[in-house]
Design a protein around this motif. Sequence first.
Motif, PDB file in Angstrom:
ATOM      1  N   GLY A 111       0.786  -1.223   0.000  1.00  9.19           N
ATOM      2  CA  GLY A 111       0.000   0.000   0.000  1.00  9.19           C
ATOM      3  C   GLY A 111       0.820   1.276   0.000  1.00  9.19           C
ATOM      4  O   GLY A 111       0.257   2.361  -0.162  1.00  9.19           O
ATOM      5  N   GLU A 112       2.136   1.177   0.172  1.00 10.45           N
ATOM      6  CA  GLU A 112       2.979   2.363   0.201  1.00 10.45           C
ATOM      7  C   GLU A 112       3.720   2.533  -1.126  1.00 10.45           C
ATOM      8  O   GLU A 112       3.852   1.597  -1.910  1.00 10.45           O
ATOM      9  N   ALA A 113       4.220   3.748  -1.357  1.00  2.19           N
ATOM     10  CA  ALA A 113       5.000   4.049  -2.553  1.00  2.19           C
ATOM     11  C   ALA A 113       6.478   3.811  -2.271  1.00  2.19           C
ATOM     12  O   ALA A 113       6.952   4.022  -1.145  1.00  2.19           O
ATOM     13  N   HIS A 114       7.194   3.354  -3.300  1.00  2.75           N
ATOM     14  CA  HIS A 114       8.630   3.125  -3.185  1.00  2.75           C
ATOM     15  C   HIS A 114       9.319   3.755  -4.387  1.00  2.75           C
ATOM     16  O   HIS A 114       8.805   3.703  -5.510  1.00  2.75           O
ATOM     17  N   PHE A 115      10.490   4.326  -4.127  1.00  9.71           N
ATOM     18  CA  PHE A 115      11.237   5.032  -5.160  1.00  9.71           C
ATOM     19  C   PHE A 115      12.596   4.355  -5.344  1.00  9.71           C
ATOM     20  O   PHE A 115      13.328   4.149  -4.380  1.00  9.71           O
ATOM     21  N   ILE A 116      12.907   4.030  -6.579  1.00 10.32           N
ATOM     22  CA  ILE A 116      14.130   3.294  -6.906  1.00 10.32           C
ATOM     23  C   ILE A 116      14.985   4.146  -7.833  1.00 10.32           C
ATOM     24  O   ILE A 116      14.476   4.729  -8.794  1.00 10.32           O
ATOM     25  N   THR A 117      16.274   4.227  -7.540  1.00  6.95           N
ATOM     26  CA  THR A 117      17.219   4.985  -8.357  1.00  6.95           C
ATOM     27  C   THR A 117      18.350   4.067  -8.796  1.00  6.95           C
ATOM     28  O   THR A 117      19.010   3.444  -7.959  1.00  6.95           O
ATOM     29  N   PHE A 118      18.550   3.973 -10.097  1.00  6.23           N
ATOM     30  CA  PHE A 118      19.661   3.199 -10.653  1.00  6.23           C
ATOM     31  C   PHE A 118      20.850   4.131 -10.873  1.00  6.23           C
ATOM     32  O   PHE A 118      20.704   5.203 -11.465  1.00  6.23           O
ATOM     33  N   VAL A 119      22.020   3.709 -10.437  1.00  2.00           N
ATOM     34  CA  VAL A 119      23.252   4.477 -10.621  1.00  2.00           C
ATOM     35  C   VAL A 119      24.181   3.659 -11.507  1.00  2.00           C
ATOM     36  O   VAL A 119      24.533   2.516 -11.165  1.00  2.00           O
ATOM     37  N   THR A 120      24.564   4.219 -12.651  1.00  5.51           N
ATOM     38  CA  THR A 120      25.440   3.493 -13.572  1.00  5.51           C
ATOM     39  C   THR A 120      26.903   3.702 -13.198  1.00  5.51           C
ATOM     40  O   THR A 120      27.241   4.521 -12.331  1.00  5.51           O
ATOM     41  N   ARG A 121      27.760   2.978 -13.872  1.00  8.60           N
ATOM     42  CA  ARG A 121      29.200   3.073 -13.586  1.00  8.60           C
ATOM     43  C   ARG A 121      29.740   4.456 -13.904  1.00  8.60           C
ATOM     44  O   ARG A 121      30.707   4.926 -13.285  1.00  8.60           O
TER      45      ARG A 121
END
Length: 389
Positions: A111-121
């Motif tokens: 029920g909650e929001a989640h934020f994902i951040t991808f960091v490249t090389r």
Amino acid sequence: MMPERSPTHHTWLWAVLPFAILLGLLGLFLTTDPLKPLGVTAPPLEALTVERTVLDETGIRLKVRADGSEPLTIAQIQVDGAYWEFTQDPPGPLGRLQTAWITLPYPWVEGEAHFITFVTRTGMTFEHEIPVAVESPRWTPARVLAYALLGLYVGVVPVSLGLLFYPYLRTLRAHGLRFILALTMGLLAFLLVDTLEEGLELAEGAAAAFQATPLVWLAALLSFLALFAFGRRGGRAPEGLGLATYLAFGIGLHNLGEGLAIGAAFAAGEAALGAFLVVGFTLHNLTEGIGIAAPLTRHPVRLVHFVGLAALAGLPAVLGTWAGAFAFAPHWAALLLGIGAGAILQVIVEVGAYLARTTQGRWLSPASLAGFALGLAVMYTTAFLVNVG
């Protein structure tokens, strides 16, 4: 006038030679880098698109696709601001348009929001949001049946109910039939705009290399031309059962896209299944059944024909809910909606031509305009109810 020359067995070389020379020049350009003396170098571009999100008891799984000009290596991943361990399958750099599954053993909260951040090389970042976290549907018999029933509720059932208006439509006189045909065109015009809008919206979430936005327009154009040519292959425009079949086919493709959106939304937890939502979709598609029945009023029809038309128009919604819930991909969904839009446009042209023939060219009458306006109003109102729900 020059005499025609008969082709020889070497003539085909002149069709191949220009392409061979062009490929050779392109290869020479790429290998020798003739722009190097100009000091012009293109910076490497990285891009990443998230195509699917799966949430289960093990954590979060994401299907990602590289979309840049250079191979992309995912170095780190943040979840809700904290760096988190992850596994990638297959591992290593991702070349252009390659995909991989990213597994994050993250304790997501329902029920909650989640934020994902991808960091490249190289330090570039790409963000992805999970608006409402709910467990993703699994391919189980019970779940498959549940989505099938949902597709039947919003597809087959309302279209079948609309076909039940057939006995009443047969009692209408010329002005009444003209009104119903114009009403059908209004319904289809709304479906055309709605299908294109949904397709273009999905295209924005696809990888840029697929060029999904022009793909929607090109698919619509090609499907329109193909269906139009097929329908007129005998030199005559379709009427009666043939026209109703085209109506059912076009509406079925729209319902396929509608099912895709519904399945994807429920799988992602972005919609709640309630009685008001079901009623809204039923009203929305009920009028489509009336439109399919309209061209049949002056032709003999058997029960098996009605069953086939209801299945052709409604069952694609079932296929759409399955695909949206278990195998959704934005570029494929956008392509299917483009094809559906072209099919609907072809049906609009055929219904308009049929209306003009049945009225001896006097189709632009108060009754026709009123029917067209009512068709737009009905579809807009029912769509409003669906969105509110």
